[in-house]
Design an enzyme around this catalytic site. Structure first.
Site, PDB file in Angstrom:
ATOM      1  N   HIS A 154       1.093  -0.719  -0.107  1.00 49.87           N
ATOM      2  CA  HIS A 154       0.265   0.087  -0.269  1.00 49.87           C
ATOM      3  C   HIS A 154       0.859   1.114   0.192  1.00 49.87           C
ATOM      4  CE1 HIS A 154      -3.506   2.798   1.256  1.00 49.87           C
ATOM      5  NE2 HIS A 154      -3.926   2.343   0.539  1.00 49.87           N
ATOM      6  N   ASP A 168      -7.899  -5.934   0.289  1.00 50.73           N
ATOM      7  CA  ASP A 168      -8.783  -6.488  -1.246  1.00 50.73           C
ATOM      8  C   ASP A 168      -8.515  -7.763  -1.366  1.00 50.73           C
ATOM      9  OD1 ASP A 168     -10.517  -4.041  -2.306  1.00 50.73           O
ATOM     10  OD2 ASP A 168      -8.310  -3.364  -3.142  1.00 50.73           O
TER      11      ASP A 168
HETATM   12  N1  CMC Z   1       4.090  -7.680  -4.482  1.00 49.43           N
HETATM   13  C1  CMC Z   1       5.162  -7.434  -4.787  1.00 49.43           C
HETATM   14  N2  CMC Z   1       6.294  -6.583  -4.835  1.00 49.43           N
HETATM   15  C2  CMC Z   1       5.667  -5.370  -4.471  1.00 49.43           C
HETATM   16  C3  CMC Z   1       4.287  -5.287  -4.549  1.00 49.43           C
HETATM   17  C4  CMC Z   1       3.288  -6.993  -4.076  1.00 49.43           C
HETATM   18  N3  CMC Z   1       2.029  -6.627  -4.043  1.00 49.43           N
HETATM   19  N4  CMC Z   1       3.670  -4.401  -3.915  1.00 49.43           N
HETATM   20  C5  CMC Z   1       5.123  -3.707  -4.290  1.00 49.43           C
HETATM   21  N5  CMC Z   1       6.451  -4.567  -4.178  1.00 49.43           N
HETATM   22  C6  CMC Z   1       7.750  -3.876  -4.413  1.00 49.43           C
HETATM   23  C7  CMC Z   1       7.775  -2.546  -5.605  1.00 49.43           C
HETATM   24  O1  CMC Z   1       8.237  -3.394  -6.595  1.00 49.43           O
HETATM   25  C8  CMC Z   1       8.956  -1.816  -5.178  1.00 49.43           C
HETATM   26  O2  CMC Z   1      10.109  -2.828  -5.358  1.00 49.43           O
HETATM   27  P1  CMC Z   1      11.489  -2.104  -5.295  1.00 49.43           P
HETATM   28  O3  CMC Z   1      11.991  -1.031  -3.647  1.00 49.43           O
HETATM   29  O4  CMC Z   1      12.983  -3.236  -4.750  1.00 49.43           O
HETATM   30  O5  CMC Z   1      11.487  -1.900  -6.441  1.00 49.43           O
HETATM   31  C9  CMC Z   1       8.699  -1.866  -2.952  1.00 49.43           C
HETATM   32  O6  CMC Z   1       7.724  -2.912  -2.971  1.00 49.43           O
HETATM   33  C10 CMC Z   1       7.615  -0.780  -3.249  1.00 49.43           C
HETATM   34  O7  CMC Z   1       6.808  -0.508  -4.021  1.00 49.43           O
HETATM   35  P2  CMC Z   1       5.873   0.952  -5.174  1.00 49.43           P
HETATM   36  O8  CMC Z   1       5.409   0.527  -6.077  1.00 49.43           O
HETATM   37  O9  CMC Z   1       7.269   1.651  -5.344  1.00 49.43           O
HETATM   38  O10 CMC Z   1       4.806   1.361  -3.735  1.00 49.43           O
HETATM   39  P3  CMC Z   1       3.871   2.083  -4.245  1.00 49.43           P
HETATM   40  O11 CMC Z   1       3.514   2.435  -2.952  1.00 49.43           O
HETATM   41  O12 CMC Z   1       3.716   2.970  -5.821  1.00 49.43           O
HETATM   42  O13 CMC Z   1       2.370   1.305  -5.033  1.00 49.43           O
HETATM   43  C11 CMC Z   1       0.995  -0.392  -4.441  1.00 49.43           C
HETATM   44  C12 CMC Z   1       1.686   0.970  -3.737  1.00 49.43           C
HETATM   45  C13 CMC Z   1      -0.291  -0.908  -3.824  1.00 49.43           C
HETATM   46  C14 CMC Z   1       0.639  -0.169  -6.044  1.00 49.43           C
HETATM   47  C15 CMC Z   1       1.172  -1.492  -4.919  1.00 49.43           C
HETATM   48  O14 CMC Z   1       2.181  -1.798  -3.104  1.00 49.43           O
HETATM   49  C16 CMC Z   1       0.775  -2.814  -5.922  1.00 49.43           C
HETATM   50  O15 CMC Z   1       0.620  -2.699  -6.959  1.00 49.43           O
HETATM   51  N6  CMC Z   1       0.179  -3.323  -5.221  1.00 49.43           N
HETATM   52  C17 CMC Z   1      -0.653  -5.095  -5.238  1.00 49.43           C
HETATM   53  C18 CMC Z   1      -2.421  -3.960  -6.010  1.00 49.43           C
HETATM   54  C19 CMC Z   1      -3.273  -3.813  -4.973  1.00 49.43           C
HETATM   55  O16 CMC Z   1      -3.467  -4.849  -3.921  1.00 49.43           O
HETATM   56  N7  CMC Z   1      -3.748  -3.086  -4.607  1.00 49.43           N
HETATM   57  C20 CMC Z   1      -4.957  -2.028  -3.820  1.00 49.43           C
HETATM   58  C21 CMC Z   1      -3.868  -1.220  -2.967  1.00 49.43           C
HETATM   59  S1  CMC Z   1      -5.255  -0.850  -1.506  1.00 49.43           S
HETATM   60  C22 CMC Z   1      -6.557  -0.612  -2.063  1.00 49.43           C
HETATM   61  C23 CMC Z   1      -7.073   0.609  -3.072  1.00 49.43           C
HETATM   62  O17 CMC Z   1      -6.062   1.298  -2.900  1.00 49.43           O
HETATM   63  O18 CMC Z   1      -7.506   0.739  -3.715  1.00 49.43           O
END
Ligand code: CMC
Length: 434
Positions: A312, A369
Protein backbone atom coordinates in the site's frame (compact mmCIF):
# COMPACT_ATOMS: atom_id res chain seq x y z
CA UNK A 1 0.25 8.69 16.10
CA UNK A 2 2.51 11.67 15.98
CA UNK A 3 1.50 15.15 17.04
CA UNK A 4 3.26 17.38 14.53
CA UNK A 5 2.77 20.54 16.59
CA UNK A 6 5.22 19.08 19.07
CA UNK A 7 7.94 19.13 16.39
CA UNK A 8 8.05 22.93 16.77
CA UNK A 9 9.00 23.36 13.12
CA UNK A 10 7.46 26.63 11.92
CA UNK A 11 9.45 27.32 8.76
CA UNK A 12 12.05 25.77 6.50
CA UNK A 13 14.78 27.70 4.71
CA UNK A 14 15.69 26.54 1.25
CA UNK A 15 18.95 27.65 -0.32
CA UNK A 16 18.27 28.16 -4.05
CA UNK A 17 21.47 29.42 -5.70
CA UNK A 18 22.43 32.68 -4.01
CA UNK A 19 18.92 33.11 -2.56
CA UNK A 20 17.46 31.82 0.69
CA UNK A 21 13.74 31.19 0.56
CA UNK A 22 11.81 30.87 3.80
CA UNK A 23 8.88 28.49 3.45
CA UNK A 24 6.17 28.29 6.13
CA UNK A 25 5.31 24.95 7.70
CA UNK A 26 1.67 23.99 8.20
CA UNK A 27 0.64 21.75 11.08
CA UNK A 28 -2.24 19.29 10.72
CA UNK A 29 -4.31 18.18 13.74
CA UNK A 30 -2.56 14.80 13.42
CA UNK A 31 0.33 13.68 11.25
CA UNK A 32 3.52 15.03 9.75
CA UNK A 33 4.07 18.77 9.23
CA UNK A 34 3.78 20.07 5.64
CA UNK A 35 6.16 22.52 4.02
CA UNK A 36 4.06 25.05 2.12
CA UNK A 37 5.80 25.43 -1.25
CA UNK A 38 3.13 27.54 -2.96
CA UNK A 39 5.43 30.58 -3.22
CA UNK A 40 8.46 28.58 -4.46
CA UNK A 41 8.03 29.15 -8.24
CA UNK A 42 7.58 32.90 -7.78
CA UNK A 43 10.62 33.27 -5.55
CA UNK A 44 13.03 30.82 -7.23
CA UNK A 45 11.65 30.14 -10.70
CA UNK A 46 11.72 26.41 -9.82
CA UNK A 47 8.99 23.80 -9.49
CA UNK A 48 9.06 20.65 -7.36
CA UNK A 49 9.15 17.14 -8.86
CA UNK A 50 7.13 14.42 -7.11
CA UNK A 51 5.93 11.60 -9.39
CA UNK A 52 2.83 9.91 -7.96
CA UNK A 53 2.53 12.74 -5.38
CA UNK A 54 4.23 10.60 -2.74
CA UNK A 55 5.38 13.68 -0.81
CA UNK A 56 2.66 16.17 -1.68
CA UNK A 57 -0.53 17.19 0.14
CA UNK A 58 -2.96 18.47 -2.48
CA UNK A 59 -5.57 19.96 -0.14
CA UNK A 60 -6.69 20.43 3.45
CA UNK A 61 -9.32 17.94 4.59
CA UNK A 62 -11.13 17.20 7.85
CA UNK A 63 -12.66 13.90 6.73
CA UNK A 64 -10.24 11.00 7.14
CA UNK A 65 -6.88 10.46 8.82
CA UNK A 66 -4.43 7.62 8.16
CA UNK A 67 -1.25 6.85 10.07
CA UNK A 68 0.37 4.34 7.72
CA UNK A 69 3.21 3.41 10.10
CA UNK A 70 0.92 2.70 13.04
CA UNK A 71 -1.88 1.13 10.92
CA UNK A 72 -4.47 3.69 12.07
CA UNK A 73 -7.56 4.81 10.13
CA UNK A 74 -10.01 7.42 11.49
CA UNK A 75 -13.21 8.70 9.86
CA UNK A 76 -13.91 12.18 11.28
CA UNK A 77 -11.76 11.15 14.26
CA UNK A 78 -13.53 7.84 14.97
CA UNK A 79 -11.36 4.69 14.73
CA UNK A 80 -12.41 2.33 11.92
CA UNK A 81 -12.52 -0.58 14.40
CA UNK A 82 -15.23 1.16 16.48
CA UNK A 83 -17.26 2.13 13.43
CA UNK A 84 -16.98 -1.41 12.04
CA UNK A 85 -18.25 -2.84 15.32
CA UNK A 86 -20.97 -0.35 16.21
CA UNK A 87 -22.09 1.69 13.22
CA UNK A 88 -23.84 1.07 9.90
CA UNK A 89 -22.81 2.11 6.39
CA UNK A 90 -25.54 4.72 6.10
CA UNK A 91 -24.61 6.24 9.46
CA UNK A 92 -20.96 6.32 8.36
CA UNK A 93 -22.01 8.02 5.11
CA UNK A 94 -23.83 10.68 7.16
CA UNK A 95 -20.75 11.10 9.35
CA UNK A 96 -18.40 11.51 6.38
CA UNK A 97 -20.70 13.99 4.62
CA UNK A 98 -21.73 16.05 7.67
CA UNK A 99 -18.79 15.78 10.07
CA UNK A 100 -20.71 14.45 13.09
CA UNK A 101 -22.59 11.27 13.99
CA UNK A 102 -26.33 11.81 13.52
CA UNK A 103 -28.87 11.94 16.33
CA UNK A 104 -31.65 9.32 15.90
CA UNK A 105 -33.91 12.00 14.37
CA UNK A 106 -31.19 13.20 11.99
CA UNK A 107 -30.48 9.62 10.94
CA UNK A 108 -34.13 8.86 10.25
CA UNK A 109 -34.48 11.98 8.11
CA UNK A 110 -31.28 11.09 6.22
CA UNK A 111 -32.34 7.48 5.67
CA UNK A 112 -35.78 8.62 4.49
CA UNK A 113 -34.23 11.05 2.01
CA UNK A 114 -31.72 8.51 0.66
CA UNK A 115 -34.48 5.89 0.34
CA UNK A 116 -36.64 8.27 -1.66
CA UNK A 117 -33.88 9.10 -4.14
CA UNK A 118 -32.99 5.52 -5.10
CA UNK A 119 -35.11 5.27 -8.27
CA UNK A 120 -33.48 5.77 -11.63
CA UNK A 121 -35.18 7.63 -14.43
CA UNK A 122 -37.01 5.25 -16.77
CA UNK A 123 -35.08 6.59 -19.78
CA UNK A 124 -31.79 5.91 -18.08
CA UNK A 125 -32.49 2.22 -18.68
CA UNK A 126 -31.90 2.89 -22.38
CA UNK A 127 -28.24 3.55 -21.60
CA UNK A 128 -27.89 -0.03 -20.36
CA UNK A 129 -29.49 -1.32 -23.58
CA UNK A 130 -26.69 0.38 -25.52
CA UNK A 131 -24.01 -1.84 -23.98
CA UNK A 132 -22.87 -5.21 -25.31
CA UNK A 133 -24.24 -8.05 -23.15
CA UNK A 134 -20.70 -8.86 -21.94
CA UNK A 135 -19.70 -5.27 -21.04
CA UNK A 136 -17.83 -4.99 -17.74
CA UNK A 137 -20.18 -3.62 -15.03
CA UNK A 138 -17.60 -0.93 -14.14
CA UNK A 139 -17.92 0.41 -17.70
CA UNK A 140 -21.71 0.53 -17.32
CA UNK A 141 -21.48 2.09 -13.87
CA UNK A 142 -19.11 4.84 -15.02
CA UNK A 143 -21.21 5.59 -18.12
CA UNK A 144 -24.57 5.67 -16.38
CA UNK A 145 -23.25 7.68 -13.41
CA UNK A 146 -21.95 10.35 -15.79
CA UNK A 147 -25.31 10.32 -17.56
CA UNK A 148 -27.11 11.29 -14.32
CA UNK A 149 -25.98 14.87 -14.98
CA UNK A 150 -28.30 14.87 -18.00
CA UNK A 151 -31.32 14.01 -15.82
CA UNK A 152 -30.95 16.25 -12.77
CA UNK A 153 -30.60 19.82 -13.99
CA UNK A 154 -32.10 20.98 -10.72
CA UNK A 155 -28.92 20.04 -8.85
CA UNK A 156 -26.30 21.47 -11.18
CA UNK A 157 -26.01 24.98 -9.75
CA UNK A 158 -22.82 24.49 -7.76
CA UNK A 159 -23.21 27.87 -6.05
CA UNK A 160 -26.31 26.61 -4.22
CA UNK A 161 -25.45 24.53 -1.10
CA UNK A 162 -28.86 22.84 -1.12
CA UNK A 163 -28.42 21.68 -4.74
CA UNK A 164 -24.95 20.41 -3.90
CA UNK A 165 -26.30 18.48 -0.91
CA UNK A 166 -29.12 16.99 -2.98
CA UNK A 167 -26.72 15.88 -5.72
CA UNK A 168 -24.58 14.13 -3.10
CA UNK A 169 -27.66 12.35 -1.69
CA UNK A 170 -28.72 11.32 -5.21
CA UNK A 171 -25.32 9.81 -5.94
CA UNK A 172 -25.28 7.87 -2.67
CA UNK A 173 -28.88 6.71 -3.18
CA UNK A 174 -28.67 5.73 -6.85
CA UNK A 175 -25.27 4.02 -6.91
CA UNK A 176 -26.65 0.63 -5.70
CA UNK A 177 -29.55 0.92 -8.18
CA UNK A 178 -27.16 1.50 -11.10
CA UNK A 179 -24.78 -1.21 -9.84
CA UNK A 180 -27.51 -3.84 -9.57
CA UNK A 181 -28.93 -2.82 -12.97
CA UNK A 182 -25.48 -3.24 -14.55
CA UNK A 183 -25.24 -6.75 -13.11
CA UNK A 184 -28.74 -7.81 -14.13
CA UNK A 185 -28.29 -6.43 -17.64
CA UNK A 186 -25.05 -8.40 -18.02
CA UNK A 187 -26.80 -11.68 -17.16
CA UNK A 188 -29.99 -10.93 -19.06
CA UNK A 189 -32.31 -10.50 -16.05
CA UNK A 190 -34.99 -7.78 -15.90
CA UNK A 191 -33.91 -4.69 -13.96
CA UNK A 192 -35.55 -4.40 -10.51
CA UNK A 193 -36.94 -1.28 -8.81
CA UNK A 194 -35.60 -0.34 -5.37
CA UNK A 195 -37.93 -1.35 -2.51
CA UNK A 196 -38.54 1.36 0.08
CA UNK A 197 -39.40 -1.08 2.86
CA UNK A 198 -35.82 -2.42 2.90
CA UNK A 199 -32.72 -0.78 4.34
CA UNK A 200 -29.81 0.40 2.14
CA UNK A 201 -27.95 -2.91 1.97
CA UNK A 202 -30.95 -5.28 1.82
CA UNK A 203 -32.49 -3.08 -0.88
CA UNK A 204 -29.34 -3.50 -2.94
CA UNK A 205 -29.27 -7.28 -2.37
CA UNK A 206 -32.93 -7.46 -3.40
CA UNK A 207 -32.25 -5.53 -6.63
CA UNK A 208 -29.31 -7.86 -7.37
CA UNK A 209 -30.78 -11.27 -6.65
CA UNK A 210 -34.59 -11.21 -6.74
CA UNK A 211 -36.11 -13.36 -9.51
CA UNK A 212 -39.74 -13.24 -10.67
CA UNK A 213 -40.25 -16.97 -10.06
CA UNK A 214 -39.76 -17.14 -6.28
CA UNK A 215 -39.54 -14.82 -3.27
CA UNK A 216 -36.03 -13.85 -2.16
CA UNK A 217 -35.19 -14.71 1.42
CA UNK A 218 -33.02 -11.97 2.87
CA UNK A 219 -30.09 -13.41 4.80
CA UNK A 220 -29.00 -11.21 7.76
CA UNK A 221 -25.46 -12.66 7.72
CA UNK A 222 -25.01 -11.58 4.10
CA UNK A 223 -26.48 -8.11 4.76
CA UNK A 224 -24.30 -7.55 7.85
CA UNK A 225 -21.14 -8.62 6.00
CA UNK A 226 -21.88 -6.36 3.04
CA UNK A 227 -22.70 -3.42 5.30
CA UNK A 228 -19.34 -3.89 7.04
CA UNK A 229 -17.48 -4.07 3.71
CA UNK A 230 -19.16 -0.82 2.62
CA UNK A 231 -18.04 0.83 5.91
CA UNK A 232 -14.45 -0.31 5.39
CA UNK A 233 -14.42 0.98 1.81
CA UNK A 234 -16.24 4.24 2.53
CA UNK A 235 -13.24 6.58 2.54
CA UNK A 236 -9.46 6.60 2.47
CA UNK A 237 -8.43 10.27 2.25
CA UNK A 238 -6.66 11.36 -0.96
CA UNK A 239 -6.43 7.97 -2.73
CA UNK A 240 -6.28 7.89 -6.56
CA UNK A 241 -10.05 7.84 -7.17
CA UNK A 242 -10.87 10.49 -4.54
CA UNK A 243 -8.07 12.69 -5.87
CA UNK A 244 -9.59 12.19 -9.33
CA UNK A 245 -13.02 13.27 -8.07
CA UNK A 246 -11.38 16.36 -6.55
CA UNK A 247 -9.33 17.12 -9.67
CA UNK A 248 -12.40 16.96 -11.89
CA UNK A 249 -14.43 18.82 -9.24
CA UNK A 250 -11.80 21.56 -9.11
CA UNK A 251 -12.67 22.53 -12.70
CA UNK A 252 -16.28 23.25 -11.76
CA UNK A 253 -17.52 20.08 -13.48
CA UNK A 254 -20.75 18.73 -11.98
CA UNK A 255 -20.68 16.08 -9.20
CA UNK A 256 -22.06 13.29 -11.41
CA UNK A 257 -19.23 13.78 -13.91
CA UNK A 258 -16.69 14.08 -11.07
CA UNK A 259 -17.82 10.84 -9.40
CA UNK A 260 -17.95 9.03 -12.77
CA UNK A 261 -14.28 9.96 -13.21
CA UNK A 262 -13.60 8.56 -9.72
CA UNK A 263 -15.23 5.28 -10.75
CA UNK A 264 -12.90 4.93 -13.73
CA UNK A 265 -9.85 5.67 -11.56
CA UNK A 266 -10.99 3.05 -9.06
CA UNK A 267 -11.17 0.42 -11.79
CA UNK A 268 -7.39 -0.04 -12.16
CA UNK A 269 -5.82 -3.17 -10.64
CA UNK A 270 -3.40 -1.06 -8.56
CA UNK A 271 -6.45 0.50 -6.86
CA UNK A 272 -10.00 -0.89 -6.46
CA UNK A 273 -9.60 -3.40 -9.28
CA UNK A 274 -7.21 -5.30 -6.98
CA UNK A 275 -10.05 -7.23 -5.30
CA UNK A 276 -11.02 -8.79 -8.62
CA UNK A 277 -7.34 -9.37 -9.43
CA UNK A 278 -6.75 -11.07 -6.04
CA UNK A 279 -9.42 -13.66 -6.67
CA UNK A 280 -8.13 -14.34 -10.18
CA UNK A 281 -4.60 -14.69 -8.75
CA UNK A 282 -5.71 -17.10 -6.00
CA UNK A 283 -7.58 -19.20 -8.57
CA UNK A 284 -4.51 -19.25 -10.81
CA UNK A 285 -2.28 -20.34 -7.93
CA UNK A 286 -4.91 -23.01 -7.31
CA UNK A 287 -3.54 -24.98 -4.34
CA UNK A 288 -1.45 -24.13 -1.24
CA UNK A 289 1.54 -26.14 -2.51
CA UNK A 290 1.92 -23.67 -5.44
CA UNK A 291 2.20 -20.65 -3.12
CA UNK A 292 5.99 -20.67 -2.80
CA UNK A 293 6.36 -20.53 -6.59
CA UNK A 294 3.99 -17.51 -6.71
CA UNK A 295 5.97 -15.72 -3.99
CA UNK A 296 9.19 -16.38 -5.93
CA UNK A 297 7.62 -14.89 -9.08
CA UNK A 298 6.46 -11.80 -7.16
CA UNK A 299 10.06 -11.20 -6.00
CA UNK A 300 11.57 -11.66 -9.45
CA UNK A 301 12.29 -8.22 -10.93
CA UNK A 302 12.25 -9.69 -14.45
CA UNK A 303 8.66 -10.84 -13.93
CA UNK A 304 5.86 -8.27 -13.90
CA UNK A 305 3.76 -10.48 -11.55
CA UNK A 306 2.96 -8.84 -8.20
CA UNK A 307 1.10 -10.29 -5.25
CA UNK A 308 -2.27 -8.62 -5.65
CA UNK A 309 -3.74 -7.50 -2.34
CA UNK A 310 -0.27 -6.83 -0.92
CA UNK A 311 1.39 -3.48 -0.34
CA UNK A 312 0.00 0.00 0.00
CA UNK A 313 1.20 3.51 -0.76
CA UNK A 314 0.46 4.72 2.77
CA UNK A 315 0.34 1.66 5.06
CA UNK A 316 3.76 0.35 5.94
CA UNK A 317 2.13 -1.86 8.54
CA UNK A 318 -1.02 -4.02 8.58
CA UNK A 319 -3.88 -2.25 6.81
CA UNK A 320 -6.38 -2.00 9.73
CA UNK A 321 -9.20 -2.78 7.29
CA UNK A 322 -7.45 -6.02 6.26
CA UNK A 323 -7.30 -7.11 9.92
CA UNK A 324 -11.06 -6.59 10.29
CA UNK A 325 -11.84 -8.33 6.99
CA UNK A 326 -9.54 -11.26 7.80
CA UNK A 327 -11.45 -11.92 11.02
CA UNK A 328 -14.78 -11.42 9.27
CA UNK A 329 -13.86 -13.86 6.46
CA UNK A 330 -13.59 -16.78 8.87
CA UNK A 331 -16.82 -15.76 10.63
CA UNK A 332 -18.86 -15.25 7.44
CA UNK A 333 -17.64 -18.42 5.75
CA UNK A 334 -18.41 -20.34 8.95
CA UNK A 335 -21.89 -18.83 9.34
CA UNK A 336 -22.76 -19.42 5.69
CA UNK A 337 -21.28 -22.93 5.77
CA UNK A 338 -19.00 -22.13 2.84
CA UNK A 339 -15.83 -24.16 2.46
CA UNK A 340 -13.69 -22.30 -0.06
CA UNK A 341 -10.34 -23.87 -0.98
CA UNK A 342 -9.16 -20.41 -2.11
CA UNK A 343 -9.17 -19.38 1.56
CA UNK A 344 -6.50 -22.02 2.24
CA UNK A 345 -4.44 -20.61 -0.64
CA UNK A 346 -4.89 -17.07 0.74
CA UNK A 347 -3.88 -18.09 4.28
CA UNK A 348 -0.78 -19.89 3.01
CA UNK A 349 0.13 -16.95 0.79
CA UNK A 350 -0.25 -14.47 3.65
CA UNK A 351 1.89 -16.65 5.92
CA UNK A 352 4.61 -17.16 3.27
CA UNK A 353 4.81 -13.46 2.35
CA UNK A 354 4.81 -12.18 5.94
CA UNK A 355 7.93 -14.19 6.78
CA UNK A 356 9.75 -13.56 3.51
CA UNK A 357 12.62 -11.02 3.67
CA UNK A 358 11.57 -9.32 0.42
CA UNK A 359 8.12 -8.46 1.80
CA UNK A 360 9.37 -7.76 5.36
CA UNK A 361 12.05 -5.30 4.20
CA UNK A 362 9.64 -3.44 1.91
CA UNK A 363 6.93 -3.46 4.59
CA UNK A 364 4.44 -5.13 2.27
CA UNK A 365 1.40 -6.33 4.24
CA UNK A 366 -2.01 -7.59 3.10
CA UNK A 367 -4.27 -4.67 2.19
CA UNK A 368 -8.07 -4.24 2.25
CA UNK A 369 -8.48 -6.11 -1.02
CA UNK A 370 -6.66 -9.28 -0.01
CA UNK A 371 -9.63 -10.92 1.74
CA UNK A 372 -12.60 -8.93 0.48
CA UNK A 373 -12.88 -11.01 -2.73
CA UNK A 374 -13.22 -14.24 -0.78
CA UNK A 375 -16.11 -12.76 1.22
CA UNK A 376 -17.80 -11.35 -1.89
CA UNK A 377 -17.52 -14.80 -3.46
CA UNK A 378 -19.10 -16.39 -0.38
CA UNK A 379 -21.93 -13.81 -0.62
CA UNK A 380 -22.44 -14.96 -4.26
CA UNK A 381 -21.34 -11.63 -5.70
CA UNK A 382 -19.79 -12.38 -9.11
CA UNK A 383 -16.10 -11.52 -9.59
CA UNK A 384 -16.70 -8.74 -12.18
CA UNK A 385 -18.87 -6.99 -9.56
CA UNK A 386 -16.17 -6.79 -6.85
CA UNK A 387 -14.86 -3.37 -7.87
CA UNK A 388 -18.46 -2.19 -8.30
CA UNK A 389 -19.01 -3.12 -4.62
CA UNK A 390 -15.99 -1.03 -3.70
CA UNK A 391 -17.48 1.86 -5.73
CA UNK A 392 -20.80 1.70 -3.85
CA UNK A 393 -19.01 2.04 -0.50
CA UNK A 394 -16.52 4.66 -1.74
CA UNK A 395 -19.32 6.85 -3.10
CA UNK A 396 -19.86 8.04 0.49
CA UNK A 397 -16.25 9.27 0.60
CA UNK A 398 -16.29 10.71 -2.92
CA UNK A 399 -19.35 12.86 -2.27
CA UNK A 400 -18.04 13.92 1.17
CA UNK A 401 -14.78 15.10 -0.44
CA UNK A 402 -16.60 16.79 -3.30
CA UNK A 403 -18.85 18.66 -0.84
CA UNK A 404 -15.84 19.70 1.28
CA UNK A 405 -13.95 20.88 -1.79
CA UNK A 406 -16.83 23.03 -3.02
CA UNK A 407 -16.76 24.94 0.28
CA UNK A 408 -12.98 25.24 0.48
CA UNK A 409 -11.90 28.89 0.01
CA UNK A 410 -8.46 27.62 -1.09
CA UNK A 411 -9.91 25.42 -3.86
CA UNK A 412 -8.17 26.09 -7.19
CA UNK A 413 -8.25 24.24 -10.47
CA UNK A 414 -5.86 21.29 -10.13
CA UNK A 415 -3.03 21.81 -12.57
CA UNK A 416 0.31 20.04 -11.91
CA UNK A 417 3.49 21.04 -13.74
CA UNK A 418 5.95 18.75 -15.53
CA UNK A 419 9.61 18.22 -16.31
CA UNK A 420 9.63 18.58 -20.05
CA UNK A 421 11.93 16.00 -21.69
CA UNK A 422 11.02 16.56 -25.34
CA UNK A 423 12.84 18.26 -28.17
CA UNK A 424 13.95 21.89 -27.90
CA UNK A 425 12.17 24.34 -30.23
CA UNK A 426 12.78 23.48 -33.91
CA UNK A 427 11.45 24.44 -37.34
CA UNK A 428 8.79 22.51 -39.25
CA UNK A 429 10.25 20.30 -42.00
CA UNK A 430 8.30 19.99 -45.25
CA UNK A 431 7.12 16.44 -46.04
CA UNK A 432 9.41 16.02 -49.10
CA UNK A 433 12.49 16.92 -47.01
CA UNK A 434 12.00 14.44 -44.11
N1 CMC B 1 4.13 -7.65 -4.91
C1 CMC B 1 5.48 -7.65 -5.08
N2 CMC B 1 6.26 -6.55 -4.90
C2 CMC B 1 5.66 -5.43 -4.54
C3 CMC B 1 4.25 -5.35 -4.35
C4 CMC B 1 3.50 -6.52 -4.55
N3 CMC B 1 2.15 -6.49 -4.37
N4 CMC B 1 3.90 -4.08 -3.99
C5 CMC B 1 5.06 -3.39 -3.97
N5 CMC B 1 6.12 -4.19 -4.28
C6 CMC B 1 7.54 -3.80 -4.30
C7 CMC B 1 7.88 -2.95 -5.52
O1 CMC B 1 8.29 -3.74 -6.61
C8 CMC B 1 8.98 -2.09 -4.97
O2 CMC B 1 10.17 -2.87 -4.91
P1 CMC B 1 11.62 -2.17 -5.12
O3 CMC B 1 11.78 -1.22 -3.99
O4 CMC B 1 12.59 -3.31 -5.11
O5 CMC B 1 11.55 -1.49 -6.46
C9 CMC B 1 8.56 -1.82 -3.51
O6 CMC B 1 7.76 -2.96 -3.15
C10 CMC B 1 7.75 -0.54 -3.33
O7 CMC B 1 6.62 -0.61 -4.20
P2 CMC B 1 6.01 0.61 -5.02
O8 CMC B 1 5.36 0.10 -6.25
O9 CMC B 1 7.05 1.68 -5.18
O10 CMC B 1 4.91 1.11 -4.00
P3 CMC B 1 3.72 2.08 -4.35
O11 CMC B 1 3.42 2.80 -3.09
O12 CMC B 1 4.02 2.90 -5.56
O13 CMC B 1 2.53 1.08 -4.77
C11 CMC B 1 0.69 -0.39 -4.65
C12 CMC B 1 1.52 0.67 -3.91
C13 CMC B 1 -0.57 -0.68 -3.84
C14 CMC B 1 0.27 0.15 -6.03
C15 CMC B 1 1.55 -1.67 -4.83
O14 CMC B 1 1.93 -2.15 -3.55
C16 CMC B 1 0.82 -2.75 -5.63
O15 CMC B 1 0.87 -2.75 -6.86
N6 CMC B 1 0.12 -3.72 -4.92
C17 CMC B 1 -0.69 -4.72 -5.60
C18 CMC B 1 -2.02 -4.13 -6.03
C19 CMC B 1 -2.96 -3.92 -4.87
O16 CMC B 1 -3.15 -4.78 -4.01
N7 CMC B 1 -3.62 -2.74 -4.85
C20 CMC B 1 -4.63 -2.39 -3.83
C21 CMC B 1 -4.18 -1.29 -2.93
S1 CMC B 1 -5.23 -1.09 -1.48
C22 CMC B 1 -6.78 -0.66 -2.04
C23 CMC B 1 -6.85 0.55 -2.90
O17 CMC B 1 -6.11 1.51 -2.73
O18 CMC B 1 -7.72 0.58 -3.75
Amino acid sequence: MSDSNKSGLSEVTLAAGDKNVVLPVQHPTLGAPCIDIARLPKETGCFTYDPGFTATASCKSAITYIDGDAGVLLYRGYPIEQLAEKSSFLEVAYLLMNGELPTPAEFSAFEHEVTHHTMMHERLKNFFQGFQYDAHPMAMLAGTTASLSAFYHDTLDLEDPEQRRLAAIRLLAKMPTLAAAAYRYSIGWPIRFPRNNLDYVNRFLHMMFEVPSEPLEMNPVVAKALDLLFILHADHEQNASTSTVRLVGSTGANPYASVAAGITALWGPAHGGANEAVLKMLAEIGTPDKVDAAVARAKDKNDSFRLMGFGHRVYKNFDPRAKIIREMTHKVLGELGVNDPLLDVALKLEEAALKDDYFVQRKLYPNVDFYSGIIYKALKIPTEMFTVMFAIGRTAGWVAHWLEQQEDPENKIGRPRQIYTGSASRDYVDADKR
